[in-house]
Motif scaffolding. Sequence first.
Motif, PDB file in Angstrom:
ATOM      1  N   LEU A 159       0.856  -1.184   0.000  1.00 27.85           N
ATOM      2  CA  LEU A 159       0.000   0.000   0.000  1.00 27.85           C
ATOM      3  C   LEU A 159       0.891   1.233   0.000  1.00 27.85           C
ATOM      4  N   LEU A 160       0.715   2.086  -1.003  1.00 29.27           N
ATOM      5  CA  LEU A 160       1.500   3.318  -1.106  1.00 29.27           C
ATOM      6  C   LEU A 160       0.611   4.513  -0.802  1.00 29.27           C
ATOM      7  N   LEU A 161       1.053   5.373   0.107  1.00 34.42           N
ATOM      8  CA  LEU A 161       0.339   6.597   0.443  1.00 34.42           C
ATOM      9  C   LEU A 161       1.320   7.629   1.003  1.00 34.42           C
ATOM     10  N   ASP A 162       1.084   8.889   0.780  1.00 30.70           N
ATOM     11  CA  ASP A 162      -0.018   9.559   0.129  1.00 30.70           C
ATOM     12  C   ASP A 162       0.304   9.723  -1.359  1.00 30.70           C
ATOM     13  N   LEU A 163      -0.731   9.740  -2.180  1.00 25.73           N
ATOM     14  CA  LEU A 163      -0.550   9.858  -3.624  1.00 25.73           C
ATOM     15  C   LEU A 163      -0.915  11.238  -4.144  1.00 25.73           C
ATOM     16  N   GLY A 164      -1.113  12.174  -3.252  1.00 30.24           N
ATOM     17  CA  GLY A 164      -1.404  13.532  -3.687  1.00 30.24           C
ATOM     18  C   GLY A 164      -2.627  14.161  -3.074  1.00 30.24           C
ATOM     19  N   ALA A 165      -3.159  13.556  -2.025  1.00 31.28           N
ATOM     20  CA  ALA A 165      -4.307  14.171  -1.348  1.00 31.28           C
ATOM     21  C   ALA A 165      -3.913  15.523  -0.768  1.00 31.28           C
ATOM     22  N   SER A 166      -2.653  15.637  -0.364  1.00 31.94           N
ATOM     23  CA  SER A 166      -2.151  16.901   0.178  1.00 31.94           C
ATOM     24  C   SER A 166      -0.679  17.042  -0.186  1.00 31.94           C
ATOM     25  N   ILE A 167      -0.330  18.128  -0.851  1.00 31.26           N
ATOM     26  CA  ILE A 167       1.061  18.363  -1.221  1.00 31.26           C
ATOM     27  C   ILE A 167       1.859  18.867  -0.022  1.00 31.26           C
ATOM     28  N   SER A 168       1.238  19.698   0.811  1.00 29.32           N
ATOM     29  CA  SER A 168       1.903  20.170   2.026  1.00 29.32           C
ATOM     30  C   SER A 168       1.737  19.121   3.123  1.00 29.32           C
ATOM     31  N   TYR A 169       2.734  18.987   3.962  1.00 26.64           N
ATOM     32  CA  TYR A 169       2.684  17.958   4.992  1.00 26.64           C
ATOM     33  C   TYR A 169       3.659  18.305   6.109  1.00 26.64           C
ATOM     34  N   ASP A 170       3.527  17.564   7.211  1.00 22.00           N
ATOM     35  CA  ASP A 170       4.487  17.660   8.304  1.00 22.00           C
ATOM     36  C   ASP A 170       4.739  16.256   8.838  1.00 22.00           C
ATOM     37  N   ASN A 252       2.875  10.783  -5.557  1.00 25.53           N
ATOM     38  CA  ASN A 252       2.258  10.918  -6.866  1.00 25.53           C
ATOM     39  C   ASN A 252       3.283  10.736  -7.977  1.00 25.53           C
ATOM     40  N   VAL A 253       4.468  11.307  -7.796  1.00 16.89           N
ATOM     41  CA  VAL A 253       5.532  11.151  -8.793  1.00 16.89           C
ATOM     42  C   VAL A 253       5.950   9.684  -8.898  1.00 16.89           C
ATOM     43  N   ALA A 254       6.095   9.014  -7.745  1.00 18.69           N
ATOM     44  CA  ALA A 254       6.488   7.603  -7.742  1.00 18.69           C
ATOM     45  C   ALA A 254       5.457   6.740  -8.459  1.00 18.69           C
ATOM     46  N   LEU A 255       4.169   7.002  -8.195  1.00 16.74           N
ATOM     47  CA  LEU A 255       3.102   6.220  -8.831  1.00 16.74           C
ATOM     48  C   LEU A 255       3.079   6.441 -10.340  1.00 16.74           C
ATOM     49  N   LYS A 256       3.136   7.712 -10.780  1.00 10.07           N
ATOM     50  CA  LYS A 256       3.083   8.006 -12.210  1.00 10.07           C
ATOM     51  C   LYS A 256       4.319   7.464 -12.921  1.00 10.07           C
ATOM     52  N   SER A 258       6.009   4.764 -12.058  1.00 10.42           N
ATOM     53  CA  SER A 258       5.842   3.307 -12.151  1.00 10.42           C
ATOM     54  C   SER A 258       4.834   2.955 -13.238  1.00 10.42           C
ATOM     55  N   GLU A 259       3.767   3.750 -13.379  1.00  6.37           N
ATOM     56  CA  GLU A 259       2.788   3.513 -14.436  1.00  6.37           C
ATOM     57  C   GLU A 259       3.421   3.706 -15.807  1.00  6.37           C
ATOM     58  N   GLY A 260       4.279   4.706 -15.911  1.00  5.29           N
ATOM     59  CA  GLY A 260       4.962   4.971 -17.176  1.00  5.29           C
ATOM     60  C   GLY A 260       5.915   3.846 -17.554  1.00  5.29           C
ATOM     61  N   ILE A 261       6.644   3.324 -16.568  1.00  7.15           N
ATOM     62  CA  ILE A 261       7.563   2.216 -16.823  1.00  7.15           C
ATOM     63  C   ILE A 261       6.792   0.971 -17.248  1.00  7.15           C
ATOM     64  N   VAL A 315     -13.750   6.235  -2.516  1.00  2.00           N
ATOM     65  CA  VAL A 315     -12.774   5.534  -3.358  1.00  2.00           C
ATOM     66  C   VAL A 315     -12.661   6.283  -4.676  1.00  2.00           C
ATOM     67  N   LYS A 316     -11.429   6.599  -5.042  1.00  2.00           N
ATOM     68  CA  LYS A 316     -11.143   7.312  -6.294  1.00  2.00           C
ATOM     69  C   LYS A 316     -10.736   6.311  -7.364  1.00  2.00           C
ATOM     70  N   SER A 317     -11.532   6.226  -8.417  1.00  3.17           N
ATOM     71  CA  SER A 317     -11.202   5.400  -9.570  1.00  3.17           C
ATOM     72  C   SER A 317     -10.386   6.227 -10.555  1.00  3.17           C
ATOM     73  N   HIS A 318      -9.471   5.589 -11.263  1.00  2.00           N
ATOM     74  CA  HIS A 318      -8.639   6.290 -12.242  1.00  2.00           C
ATOM     75  C   HIS A 318      -9.529   6.940 -13.299  1.00  2.00           C
ATOM     76  N   GLY A 319      -9.179   8.156 -13.710  1.00  2.12           N
ATOM     77  CA  GLY A 319      -9.990   8.876 -14.667  1.00  2.12           C
ATOM     78  C   GLY A 319     -10.120   8.166 -16.009  1.00  2.12           C
ATOM     79  N   ASN A 320      -9.084   7.416 -16.384  1.00  2.93           N
ATOM     80  CA  ASN A 320      -9.093   6.705 -17.666  1.00  2.93           C
ATOM     81  C   ASN A 320      -9.340   5.209 -17.472  1.00  2.93           C
ATOM     82  N   ALA A 321      -9.982   4.856 -16.375  1.00  2.99           N
ATOM     83  CA  ALA A 321     -10.188   3.444 -16.033  1.00  2.99           C
ATOM     84  C   ALA A 321     -11.072   2.736 -17.045  1.00  2.99           C
ATOM     85  N   SER A 322     -10.749   1.458 -17.273  1.00  8.03           N
ATOM     86  CA  SER A 322     -11.558   0.605 -18.140  1.00  8.03           C
ATOM     87  C   SER A 322     -12.803   0.155 -17.386  1.00  8.03           C
ATOM     88  N   PRO A 323     -13.771  -0.449 -18.063  1.00  9.02           N
ATOM     89  CA  PRO A 323     -14.941  -0.986 -17.354  1.00  9.02           C
ATOM     90  C   PRO A 323     -14.566  -1.982 -16.264  1.00  9.02           C
TER      91      PRO A 323
END
Length: 356
Positions: A159-170, A252-256, A258-261, A315-323
């Motif tokens: 499980l990888l988190l956070d993927l971009g829910a908040s760019i600022s953090y502590d 978010n950068v790590a996820l994108k 990995s998707e690109g690779i 739950v957030k589904s990918h914007g370009n998700a297949s059926p």
Amino acid sequence: MSKISLSSNDLPIEHVAETSADINIAIDIMGGDRGPHVFLYAVENILQKHPKVNLTLCGDDKSKKLFASCLANNRVKYEVCEQIVNMSDKPTMAIRSKKQSSMRKALELTKCKEVDACVSSGNTGALMATAYYVLKTLPGITRPALATLLPTQNNSRVLLLDLGASISYDAESLYQYALMGSILMQECQLVEQPRVALLNVGEEEIKGHSLVKHADLLIRSSDTINYIGYVEGDDIFAGKSDVVVTDGFTGNVALKASEGIASFLSNEIKTVCTQSFFSRVLSKLAMPLFKSLYQRMNPDQYNGASLLGLRSIVVKSHGNASPEACYFAVEQAIMEVKQSVPTKIKAKIEQELMEH
């Protein structure tokens, strides 16, 4: 500084007994890149597989006819919405000017307890901001986190988190992500003591900036979290940990990346397999191996990122998700409802507050 201050994929459904009570899920069918029809497969298969799941579809009047066959089933409702949150809409605009949108309606139904969870493939920033505004975070959680499951080398999942829910953090936010991620893996993936790691530029204690080092101390001092220390980017898929925690920008950068690779490798394999007669023959012989690999790596089954830390399930589904991918996003929402994920996160937080 105190660690807490008061203020998904193909999940293992077969391991969880069906609950006696009905489960109600709202789906924002309007937000994706491919149009509302991609959710038709999900609706049809959810109705067939889960006899106690009811669905409320939120969309415009024009799209209602696409689901005519499903609406003949009394377990499906349709909420006609006047507005749509577009991919180009800013989060603030979605909150202020799109109060009659399908996304807002699905979240409002969740807030009013008319449904137990909602699924949307819409604008990520708008969904996160609107969900935060409408549903609020659990007491003790300062920021929600977007989390998703990814495959690993040892046939498990991380499980990888956070993927971009908040760019600022502590540092405290990273600690909260670690706690929530651990609970999700324990309850929905049945990992007894999830190994939690913090993403860093090196495994040594001297590596990393001050916020990461501070988060390391906070997580390490918890008796609730099975913390194993730092991991590097190439360890995410190695199976060393069950949960990898990082900030939203890095995640978010790590996820994108990995998707690109994954896309690059897939295209390269297709190219190599069709370059010559000899390569085409070899590819046919290797087809069973390719199919086995694809079944394990198929991105559809990892669709559906959980927005953790809210008072209800989103739950957030990918914007370009297949059926098929949309189906897995709804499955993930059902799993989290069955396991009462927000309630269990709240209980763990209250326990941590008492101990610290």
